[in-house]
Design a protein around this motif. Sequence first.
Motif, PDB file in Angstrom:
ATOM      1  N   ASP A 185       6.087  -6.483   5.516  1.00 20.89           N
ATOM      2  CA  ASP A 185       6.401  -7.882   5.765  1.00 20.89           C
ATOM      3  C   ASP A 185       5.146  -8.747   5.789  1.00 20.89           C
ATOM      4  O   ASP A 185       4.091  -8.338   6.280  1.00 20.89           O
ATOM      5  N   GLN A 186       5.272  -9.959   5.238  1.00 15.27           N
ATOM      6  CA  GLN A 186       4.217 -10.971   5.229  1.00 15.27           C
ATOM      7  C   GLN A 186       2.900 -10.423   4.675  1.00 15.27           C
ATOM      8  O   GLN A 186       1.832 -10.581   5.256  1.00 15.27           O
ATOM      9  N   THR A 187       2.986  -9.784   3.517  1.00 19.00           N
ATOM     10  CA  THR A 187       1.788  -9.166   2.938  1.00 19.00           C
ATOM     11  C   THR A 187       0.776 -10.197   2.437  1.00 19.00           C
ATOM     12  O   THR A 187      -0.311  -9.814   2.003  1.00 19.00           O
ATOM     13  N   GLU A 188       1.121 -11.485   2.482  1.00 15.72           N
ATOM     14  CA  GLU A 188       0.105 -12.495   2.184  1.00 15.72           C
ATOM     15  C   GLU A 188      -0.982 -12.516   3.253  1.00 15.72           C
ATOM     16  O   GLU A 188      -2.066 -13.077   3.042  1.00 15.72           O
ATOM     17  N   THR A 189      -0.702 -11.897   4.421  1.00 17.66           N
ATOM     18  CA  THR A 189      -1.696 -11.810   5.498  1.00 17.66           C
ATOM     19  C   THR A 189      -2.337 -10.434   5.587  1.00 17.66           C
ATOM     20  O   THR A 189      -3.211 -10.217   6.423  1.00 17.66           O
ATOM     21  N   TRP A 190      -1.926  -9.495   4.741  1.00 17.31           N
ATOM     22  CA  TRP A 190      -2.484  -8.144   4.762  1.00 17.31           C
ATOM     23  C   TRP A 190      -3.773  -8.122   3.936  1.00 17.31           C
ATOM     24  O   TRP A 190      -3.739  -8.186   2.703  1.00 17.31           O
ATOM     25  N   VAL A 191      -4.894  -8.034   4.586  1.00 20.19           N
ATOM     26  CA  VAL A 191      -6.190  -8.005   3.915  1.00 20.19           C
ATOM     27  C   VAL A 191      -6.986  -6.803   4.415  1.00 20.19           C
ATOM     28  O   VAL A 191      -6.573  -6.102   5.340  1.00 20.19           O
ATOM     29  N   LYS A 192      -8.133  -6.608   3.802  1.00 20.55           N
ATOM     30  CA  LYS A 192      -8.960  -5.456   4.169  1.00 20.55           C
ATOM     31  C   LYS A 192      -9.399  -5.525   5.622  1.00 20.55           C
ATOM     32  O   LYS A 192      -9.429  -4.516   6.328  1.00 20.55           O
ATOM     33  N   GLY A 193      -9.703  -6.736   6.115  1.00 18.73           N
ATOM     34  CA  GLY A 193     -10.238  -6.886   7.462  1.00 18.73           C
ATOM     35  C   GLY A 193      -9.286  -6.491   8.568  1.00 18.73           C
ATOM     36  O   GLY A 193      -9.723  -6.046   9.638  1.00 18.73           O
ATOM     37  N   ASN A 194      -7.967  -6.652   8.358  1.00 22.68           N
ATOM     38  CA  ASN A 194      -7.022  -6.279   9.409  1.00 22.68           C
ATOM     39  C   ASN A 194      -6.316  -4.956   9.134  1.00 22.68           C
ATOM     40  O   ASN A 194      -5.335  -4.606   9.801  1.00 22.68           O
ATOM     41  N   GLY A 195      -6.808  -4.215   8.163  1.00 19.40           N
ATOM     42  CA  GLY A 195      -6.252  -2.902   7.860  1.00 19.40           C
ATOM     43  C   GLY A 195      -5.030  -2.931   6.969  1.00 19.40           C
ATOM     44  O   GLY A 195      -4.437  -1.893   6.686  1.00 19.40           O
ATOM     45  N   GLY A 196      -4.647  -4.120   6.511  1.00 21.44           N
ATOM     46  CA  GLY A 196      -3.427  -4.239   5.721  1.00 21.44           C
ATOM     47  C   GLY A 196      -3.495  -3.553   4.375  1.00 21.44           C
ATOM     48  O   GLY A 196      -2.514  -2.955   3.922  1.00 21.44           O
ATOM     49  N   VAL A 197      -4.649  -3.612   3.714  1.00 18.29           N
ATOM     50  CA  VAL A 197      -4.789  -2.990   2.393  1.00 18.29           C
ATOM     51  C   VAL A 197      -4.634  -1.474   2.503  1.00 18.29           C
ATOM     52  O   VAL A 197      -3.926  -0.842   1.710  1.00 18.29           O
ATOM     53  N   LYS A 198      -5.255  -0.890   3.510  1.00 19.67           N
ATOM     54  CA  LYS A 198      -5.147   0.565   3.709  1.00 19.67           C
ATOM     55  C   LYS A 198      -3.731   0.958   4.087  1.00 19.67           C
ATOM     56  O   LYS A 198      -3.212   1.987   3.632  1.00 19.67           O
ATOM     57  N   LEU A 199      -3.083   0.157   4.948  1.00 19.69           N
ATOM     58  CA  LEU A 199      -1.712   0.452   5.353  1.00 19.69           C
ATOM     59  C   LEU A 199      -0.778   0.444   4.152  1.00 19.69           C
ATOM     60  O   LEU A 199       0.046   1.353   3.988  1.00 19.69           O
ATOM     61  N   ALA A 200      -0.901  -0.568   3.292  1.00 16.17           N
ATOM     62  CA  ALA A 200      -0.050  -0.649   2.109  1.00 16.17           C
ATOM     63  C   ALA A 200      -0.257   0.550   1.197  1.00 16.17           C
ATOM     64  O   ALA A 200       0.708   1.136   0.688  1.00 16.17           O
ATOM     65  N   GLN A 201      -1.522   0.943   0.999  1.00 14.69           N
ATOM     66  CA  GLN A 201      -1.814   2.086   0.145  1.00 14.69           C
ATOM     67  C   GLN A 201      -1.216   3.359   0.710  1.00 14.69           C
ATOM     68  O   GLN A 201      -0.638   4.185  -0.025  1.00 14.69           O
ATOM     69  N   THR A 202      -1.327   3.545   2.024  1.00 12.77           N
ATOM     70  CA  THR A 202      -0.781   4.747   2.665  1.00 12.77           C
ATOM     71  C   THR A 202       0.730   4.812   2.508  1.00 12.77           C
ATOM     72  O   THR A 202       1.293   5.865   2.171  1.00 12.77           O
TER      73      THR A 202
END
Length: 560
Positions: A185-202
């Motif tokens: 959800d709200q992947t426009e806020t998922w960036v490297k700094g908050n761990g979102g990029v790694k979470l999406a990849q996992t």
Amino acid sequence: MPWVPQHEDDFPTLGWTVADQMATYLGRPDAGDDDIFDPFILTVEQQEFLNELYRLDPRTGRRLIHRGSLIRPRGWGKSPFVGGIMISEAIFDVVPDGWDADGQPVAKPWSKVRTPYVAIAAVTEEQTKNTWEPLLEMLRQGSAVDEFNLDPMDSFVALERGRIVPITSSPNSIKGFKAVAASLDQTETWVKGNGGVKLAQTLRNNATKLGGVTIETPNAYTLGERSVAEASFEFWADIRSGKYTNLEDVRSIYFDHRPAPPDTRIDDMDSLVHGLRIAYGDSSGHPDGCLLHDPPCEPGWFDVHRGALDFFDTANDPAVMRADFLNQIDAARDAYVSDPEIRACIDTTKVVGPREPVTLGFDGSEGRKDKHIADTTVLIGYSVTQRHFFRIGIWEQPDGPRGEGWRPPKVEIEQAVAKAFRDYNVVGYYADPSAGWAGEVKQWEASHHKRLKAKMSVQEPIRWRQKDVTRTCETFDQLYSAIRQVEVTFDGDPTLIQHFLNARRDPRRAGYVLKKADDNQDYGKIDATYGCMFAFAAGTDALGKGVTANTTRRMPRQLR
């Protein structure tokens, strides 16, 4: 027996079956009276998305889509809809199991294959509530709890086998949690700094291993922030451009984004209401329903007139309003152009003839340096009379091992330049000689100087003066003005358009030049913007030399 189509343009899908199960076992969130069961019924466009998500291969019966992205404005209904899909992945029949006697698809639940774990993912606990809270409400108001022996607790939903769990980017929340399905959800806020990029990849890696699915539900993202949503959009653009024509698996993503028209005016009520109705589709509350379908749908729940009024409130940021409600991808504060601005200039119908005056712009690369991704080499054409940019050639470093030690194919590029001079009435050509192309520029000047009406100078008619920063600043500003007023058009080449969206303004005393985003030096290429700027400058100079639509092409003298 094989699949049997029921009508023209039919395709096999489990979407109808899943929708029926939702309506049977799930209640509508925010239904009001707790004593009356209000089934969760999909809108027409939600059903269309579901049918595509559960599309099957008519030959093998396997699911084709492994990754979905649904970009819709705030209040459209993404969260309960995707919550319903996640419940479906946990307990309903979503795993293909062949065809019935009528040649129609049948399925079984994940529990017949493996233990189903389903993730409701976000980068913060507060974000997970967007989907988690309506998901719990849908279960508690329907009959699924009793029918499937579920225990919908506040922190997770216990299944007879498996569970549905909200998770965040915290390493502890995803370690070892291999979900067959996950909502992002709200992947426009998922960036490297908050761990979102790694979470999406996992989550995607886990889904790939298990044959599962992930679904993103972003709002319109901000260009240049390198969010998960932006990366997904770029991947989809690469697929549409034909970059992966030899790889069938990359087509397993289904991307659904419907923004308001690029020419929507936020200072005009009629234009704004029309744009909101397009962006909100079936959810737009209008007496005539949604005009995107024939006949129109029933009126939805979002009041477009009430939403439009907020655009006139000067306390609201127009860029944020465009992203949140018009579903238009926003630009970074220092962006050269916005997505609506550049897309309003796309015209795929124009054809450039052999006699009309054309100018060329070239920006070269010397290839890969160290471990950095090489810049792109571009050759752009510009019709002086039609004021139309078109791609002649774009040469980029390939991904993966093929890109190791890459250098631009100079022979191929020189042939492309020669072909452009044969195919078009070239009256001007400006090129950047740096990055190892000085020798080629000299050769082009020697070969073609007599044909050129626009010239940087008599001695060096093609070589762009890099030290003339004022000319560069002025030309970029003139080009932006032409784009903003839709006085120029583009052929729609996705790589060229993406380079414009990547570009950032870099202030100078005389104005600004363009640069890559500070945090995106490897992948945010902007070379096509310089190629267009050179071609545009040559076109302006050609007009100053009297080149008009009546200019006839001087054909090369033939040797007898």
